[in-house]
Design an enzyme around this catalytic site. Structure first.
Site, mmCIF file in Angstrom:
data_model
loop_
_atom_site.group_PDB
_atom_site.id
_atom_site.type_symbol
_atom_site.label_atom_id
_atom_site.label_comp_id
_atom_site.label_asym_id
_atom_site.label_seq_id
_atom_site.Cartn_x
_atom_site.Cartn_y
_atom_site.Cartn_z
ATOM 1 N N HIS A 160 -51.180 -95.047 26.021
ATOM 2 C CA HIS A 160 -49.689 -95.043 26.764
ATOM 3 C C HIS A 160 -48.874 -94.317 26.395
ATOM 4 C CE1 HIS A 160 -46.331 -96.696 28.833
ATOM 5 N NE2 HIS A 160 -45.765 -97.222 27.665
ATOM 6 N N ASP A 220 -36.742 -64.403 38.208
ATOM 7 C CA ASP A 220 -37.883 -65.489 37.529
ATOM 8 C C ASP A 220 -37.603 -65.672 36.085
ATOM 9 O OD1 ASP A 220 -40.539 -66.761 36.934
ATOM 10 O OD2 ASP A 220 -41.096 -65.533 38.889
ATOM 11 N N TRP A 272 -48.972 -94.363 18.804
ATOM 12 C CA TRP A 272 -48.659 -92.990 19.204
ATOM 13 C C TRP A 272 -47.911 -92.236 18.027
ATOM 14 C CZ3 TRP A 272 -44.028 -90.045 19.455
ATOM 15 C CH2 TRP A 272 -42.905 -90.423 19.176
ATOM 16 N N SER A 329 -48.384 -75.153 24.274
ATOM 17 C CA SER A 329 -47.729 -75.329 25.573
ATOM 18 C C SER A 329 -46.367 -75.330 25.495
ATOM 19 C CB SER A 329 -48.295 -76.281 26.335
ATOM 20 O OG SER A 329 -47.687 -76.513 27.582
ATOM 21 N N SER A 330 -45.965 -76.158 24.431
ATOM 22 C CA SER A 330 -44.281 -76.650 24.571
ATOM 23 C C SER A 330 -43.827 -75.322 23.832
ATOM 24 C CB SER A 330 -44.096 -77.636 23.494
ATOM 25 O OG SER A 330 -44.538 -78.980 24.236
ATOM 26 N N HIS A 377 -38.516 -87.737 15.218
ATOM 27 C CA HIS A 377 -36.767 -87.924 15.640
ATOM 28 C C HIS A 377 -36.289 -86.971 16.601
ATOM 29 C CE1 HIS A 377 -33.256 -90.249 16.380
ATOM 30 N NE2 HIS A 377 -33.002 -89.055 16.161
ATOM 31 N N GLU A 409 -37.985 -85.145 18.263
ATOM 32 C CA GLU A 409 -38.736 -85.319 19.552
ATOM 33 C C GLU A 409 -38.024 -86.195 20.529
ATOM 34 O OE1 GLU A 409 -41.104 -83.851 21.005
ATOM 35 O OE2 GLU A 409 -41.490 -85.477 22.627
ATOM 36 N N TYR A 453 -35.027 -86.630 21.041
ATOM 37 C CA TYR A 453 -33.957 -86.025 21.433
ATOM 38 C C TYR A 453 -34.138 -84.894 22.402
ATOM 39 C CZ TYR A 453 -30.793 -88.907 19.412
ATOM 40 O OH TYR A 453 -30.197 -90.239 19.241
ATOM 41 N N SER A 489 -25.222 -84.232 34.030
ATOM 42 C CA SER A 489 -24.058 -83.852 34.212
ATOM 43 C C SER A 489 -23.747 -82.847 35.419
ATOM 44 C CB SER A 489 -23.874 -82.992 33.058
ATOM 45 O OG SER A 489 -23.767 -83.907 31.660
ATOM 46 N N HIS A 548 -34.546 -93.077 9.303
ATOM 47 C CA HIS A 548 -34.325 -94.467 9.797
ATOM 48 C C HIS A 548 -35.379 -94.991 10.514
ATOM 49 C CE1 HIS A 548 -32.771 -92.401 13.769
ATOM 50 N NE2 HIS A 548 -34.122 -92.448 13.806
ATOM 51 N N HIS A 549 -36.367 -94.352 10.395
ATOM 52 C CA HIS A 549 -38.004 -95.136 11.297
ATOM 53 C C HIS A 549 -38.529 -95.633 9.905
ATOM 54 C CE1 HIS A 549 -37.533 -93.534 15.073
ATOM 55 N NE2 HIS A 549 -36.804 -92.451 14.497
ATOM 56 N N THR A 563 -22.442 -89.087 21.157
ATOM 57 C CA THR A 563 -23.230 -89.870 22.281
ATOM 58 C C THR A 563 -21.837 -90.250 23.079
ATOM 59 O OG1 THR A 563 -25.115 -89.951 20.978
ATOM 60 C CG2 THR A 563 -25.114 -91.248 23.051
ATOM 61 N N LYS A 591 -19.964 -88.107 25.263
ATOM 62 C CA LYS A 591 -20.651 -87.838 26.514
ATOM 63 C C LYS A 591 -20.519 -89.020 27.463
ATOM 64 C CE LYS A 591 -23.895 -84.920 26.659
ATOM 65 N NZ LYS A 591 -23.905 -83.559 26.444
ATOM 66 N N ARG A 636 -44.636 -105.830 17.234
ATOM 67 C CA ARG A 636 -45.007 -105.014 18.192
ATOM 68 C C ARG A 636 -46.797 -104.868 17.929
ATOM 69 N NH1 ARG A 636 -42.276 -99.123 16.547
ATOM 70 N NH2 ARG A 636 -43.683 -98.390 18.584
HETATM 71 C C1 HEM Z 1 -26.940 -93.736 19.451
HETATM 72 C C2 HEM Z 1 -28.275 -93.316 19.272
HETATM 73 C C3 HEM Z 1 -29.554 -93.994 18.660
HETATM 74 C C4 HEM Z 1 -29.614 -94.457 17.360
HETATM 75 C C5 HEM Z 1 -28.605 -94.961 16.533
HETATM 76 C C6 HEM Z 1 -31.015 -95.019 17.231
HETATM 77 C C7 HEM Z 1 -31.608 -95.639 16.137
HETATM 78 C C8 HEM Z 1 -32.913 -95.948 15.945
HETATM 79 C C9 HEM Z 1 -33.544 -96.379 14.844
HETATM 80 C C10 HEM Z 1 -32.839 -96.830 13.779
HETATM 81 C C11 HEM Z 1 -34.882 -96.759 15.271
HETATM 82 C C12 HEM Z 1 -35.814 -97.140 14.286
HETATM 83 C C13 HEM Z 1 -36.357 -98.599 14.476
HETATM 84 C C14 HEM Z 1 -37.663 -99.357 13.559
HETATM 85 O O1 HEM Z 1 -38.554 -98.631 13.792
HETATM 86 O O2 HEM Z 1 -37.171 -100.319 12.988
HETATM 87 C C15 HEM Z 1 -35.230 -96.333 16.403
HETATM 88 C C16 HEM Z 1 -36.373 -95.941 17.273
HETATM 89 C C17 HEM Z 1 -36.850 -95.463 18.285
HETATM 90 N N1 HEM Z 1 -35.795 -94.639 18.879
HETATM 91 FE FE1 HEM Z 1 -33.897 -94.682 18.752
HETATM 92 N N2 HEM Z 1 -31.750 -94.486 18.247
HETATM 93 C C18 HEM Z 1 -30.817 -93.500 19.303
HETATM 94 C C19 HEM Z 1 -31.116 -93.179 20.378
HETATM 95 C C20 HEM Z 1 -32.514 -92.936 20.731
HETATM 96 C C21 HEM Z 1 -32.793 -91.906 21.917
HETATM 97 C C22 HEM Z 1 -31.699 -91.169 22.507
HETATM 98 C C23 HEM Z 1 -34.079 -91.978 22.051
HETATM 99 C C24 HEM Z 1 -35.052 -91.284 23.021
HETATM 100 C C25 HEM Z 1 -34.807 -90.850 24.214
HETATM 101 C C26 HEM Z 1 -34.817 -93.045 21.135
HETATM 102 C C27 HEM Z 1 -35.960 -93.408 20.878
HETATM 103 C C28 HEM Z 1 -36.690 -94.019 20.026
HETATM 104 C C29 HEM Z 1 -37.916 -94.292 19.866
HETATM 105 C C30 HEM Z 1 -39.348 -93.474 20.569
HETATM 106 C C31 HEM Z 1 -37.976 -95.131 18.712
HETATM 107 C C32 HEM Z 1 -39.332 -95.935 18.102
HETATM 108 C C33 HEM Z 1 -40.319 -95.179 17.621
HETATM 109 C C34 HEM Z 1 -41.403 -95.829 16.981
HETATM 110 O O3 HEM Z 1 -41.480 -96.601 16.027
HETATM 111 O O4 HEM Z 1 -42.539 -96.047 17.767
HETATM 112 N N3 HEM Z 1 -33.699 -93.520 20.373
HETATM 113 N N4 HEM Z 1 -34.048 -95.650 16.853
HETATM 114 CU CU LIG Z 2 -35.058 -91.729 14.911
#
Ligand code: HEM
Ligand SMILES: [Cu+2]
Length: 522
Positions: free
Chosen positions: A67, A96, A132, A160-161, A244, A246, A248, A259, A293-294, A319, A322, A441
């Site tokens: 998924h 083009d 994933w 590709s990317s 990370h 990614e 963004y 916008s 932070h992950h 952010t 914006k 999870r």
């Molecule tokens: C103010 C903006 C953001 C902050 C401060 C933030 C902070 C965080 C933090 C600290 C985690 C880790 C949590 C943990 O695993 O314990 C996390 C996970 C995640 N964030 Fe954000 N985030 C922000 C914006 C975004 C955006 C814009 C996206 C995607 C479009 C995003 C997608 C994700 C994803 C996919 C994970 C989980 C990854 C995984 O463990 O599988 N975040 N975020």
């Molecule tokens: Cu992150």
């Protein structure tokens, strides 16, 4: 001089036309969105009740992995690349993309990569089952044999990317119409330029990490194996240095889309254009220095925890700029609420909720409580579903009349919006609560303590899925039997794409238009 498309299947196989390639990317992404959606519904069906009812735990793990991979690499990224292909040349007055033959190749290798990845479901030992994020040693020592196919598929997607990103940079930097300076480009073009640099920077990191896995599995190295002198934590650092930025990559083009849409339906120019450009660039820069932070719970030194905590919190500043600018654009505007605007307003509100839960997660000591719970699942789905998916949906409604020459049915589109809006919130809002109550999870069975919230989430997920079937119906119906659309489809729209007929001719701007000041910013 101008000639039409080739006839038959050859048109699609050999095409170098940015519009054809854009359409193929969008249809491919739509197909992957449904495939990834089916996997999600398998997950939610199993979690409807505590206990094991529908699938084996190992298959459940394959579902969560597939998924995530299909949604990220198959649905969201190709959809944005499809929008880039369609819109960037039309927005900058180019005939083009700069590298049209490579463009064909960037697209056509994708179906092969995903066919290969999906085929792992039928292999002995099953599909990848390690999430994933494919953390080693789960993805190396303990992985099913199909992991080698997964690695190959990831390499192809990455290639590709990178090709797509190089093409976008080359197009934007070289093919702008006379007078279209960088600071006059529509924001969608700007956000894609910055995203393309992120892609070029981090896709090789992803390729590197999967190559190290391949070496550990087949060639006797031990990058990630402590027994041979390696370290599984190294995996996490390399992965998140890709991972990370990614996330963004999946949100910056969405910023560009809303916008474009909000000023159109507020009938006011975008507030703070240049601050939007600088905020996007700052977010992109910061996305490179927050990866750990992950990994707050991995056992980092306290100083590291603090550096990554403060750096992460800094992202909230650009952010916030914006969000402020979008809201201010709407302020005292003559707003109307056609489907693209509904999805965009929902984007602003719900993405802000996701941003706030992100800030909560960025507080290192608090993250020890939330980490690996459904709270994290709620967070990233609030940024990705209303963020990426809603903005893509908004973009489809906004530009479909330009692409197809036909108008969609507004009533059906609004129905789609409200079903999707309700479905998404019913699915993901309760996950904040089950997460705070401690539900981990990626588990197929759980403590009955969390039964109520899970039941609600599962009902929401099926509602959301039904809404997307309606979406497919609306798009097909528009193409088959929609009413003829005008050239400037929306009263408040500006920018070069609205100066060409609907549907946009197969070749546009063989003579470059000259950009006057009042055409600035799209
Ligand atoms: C103010 C903006 C953001 C902050 C401060 C933030 C902070 C965080 C933090 C600290 C985690 C880790 C949590 C943990 O695993 O314990 C996390 C996970 C995640 N964030 Fe954000 N985030 C922000 C914006 C975004 C955006 C814009 C996206 C995607 C479009 C995003 C997608 C994700 C994803 C996919 C994970 C989980 C990854 C995984 O463990 O599988 N975040 N975020
Ligand atoms: Cu992150």
């Amino acid at each position: 001089m101008a000639h039409g498309p080739a006839k038959g299947i050859g048109r699609w196989l050999y095409t170098t036309n940015h519009k054809d390639i854009g359409s193929m990317y969008l249809w491919f992404s739509f197909a992957m969105f449904f495939l990834g959606g089916v996997f999600a519904l398998v997950i939610r069906a199993e979690l409807f009740q505590p206990g094991l009812q529908i699938v084996e735990p190992n298959f459940f793990n394959q579902m969560t992995t597939m998924h995530g991979l299909v949604m990220v690499f198959g649905a969201v990224m190709p959809a944005f690349v499809g929008l880039a292909n369609w819109m960037i040349p039309m927005m900058i007055g180019a005939p083009d993309m700069a590298l049209p033959r490579m463009n064909n190749w960037s697209f056509w290798i994708l179906p092969f990569a995903f066919a290969m990845m999906a085929s792992t479901l039928f292999m002995e030992g099953g599909a990848p089952n390690f999430g994933w994020t494919f953390y080693a040693p789960l993805s190396t020592t303990y992985a099913p044999p199909s992991v080698t196919f997964f690695i190959f598929a990831v390499h192809i997607m990455g290639a590709s990317s990178i090709m797509g990103a190089i093409n976008i940079v080359a197009t934007i930097l070289n093919m702008r119409a006379p007078g279209m300076t960088l600071m006059k480009m529509p924001l969608f073009v700007w956000t894609w330029l910055i995203t393309a640099y992120l892609l070029i920077a981090v896709m090789p990191v992803l390729a590197g990490v999967v190559t190290m896995m391949l070496m550990d599995i087949h060639f006797g190295t031990s990058f990630f194996d402590a027994a041979g002198g390696g370290d599984p934590v190294l995996f996490q650092h390399v992965f998140w240095f890709f991972g990370h930025p990614e996330v963004y990559i999946m949100i910056l083009p969405a910023f560009g889309v809303v916008s474009a849409i909000i000023p159109t339906f507020a009938r006011k120019p975008l507030f703070g254009y240049s601050s939007m450009v600088y905020a996007t660039a700052s977010i992109a820069f910061l996305s490179f220095i927050v990866w750990a932070h992950h990994m707050f719970t991995v056992g980092m030194p306290l100083f590291g925890e603090l550096v990554f905590m403060y750096a992460t919190m800094l992202i909230a500043v650009p952010t916030g700029v914006k969000v402020f600018n979008w809201v201010t654009t709407m302020f005292k505007g003559s707003m109307t609420f056609e489907a693209p605007m509904m999805f965009s307003i929902a984007f602003v509100i719900l993405f802000t909720i996701g941003g706030f839960s992100g800030l909560m997660l960025s507080i290192a000591p608090a993250d020890f409580q939330y980490h690996d719970t459904y709270f994290v699942v709620a967070h990233f789905h609030y940024v990705l579903v209303p963020g990426a998916i809603f903005s893509i949906t908004a973009a489809v409604y906004y530009w479909l009349p330009k692409w197809s020459g036909k108008m969609y049915d507004e009533t059906l589109a609004k129905t789609h919006f409200w079903l999707a809006f309700a479905g998404l919130n019913i699915t993901f809002f309760p996950m904040h609560f089950s997460g705070l109550a401690g539900m981990p999870r990626r588990i197929p069975d759980y403590n009955p303590l969390w039964a109520d919230w899970n039941m609600i989430s599962s009902v929401g997920a099926f509602l959301f899925g039904a809404a997307q079937v309606l979406f497919l119906y609306i798009v097909i119906r528009t193409i088959v039997s929609g009413k003829q659309a005008t050239d400037r489809v929306w009263e408040g729209s500006h920018g070069l794409e609205w100066t060409v007929p609907s549907p946009a001719p197969y070749h546009t701007f063989s003579t470059p238009p000259v950009i006057k000041d009042e055409d600035a910013h799209g």
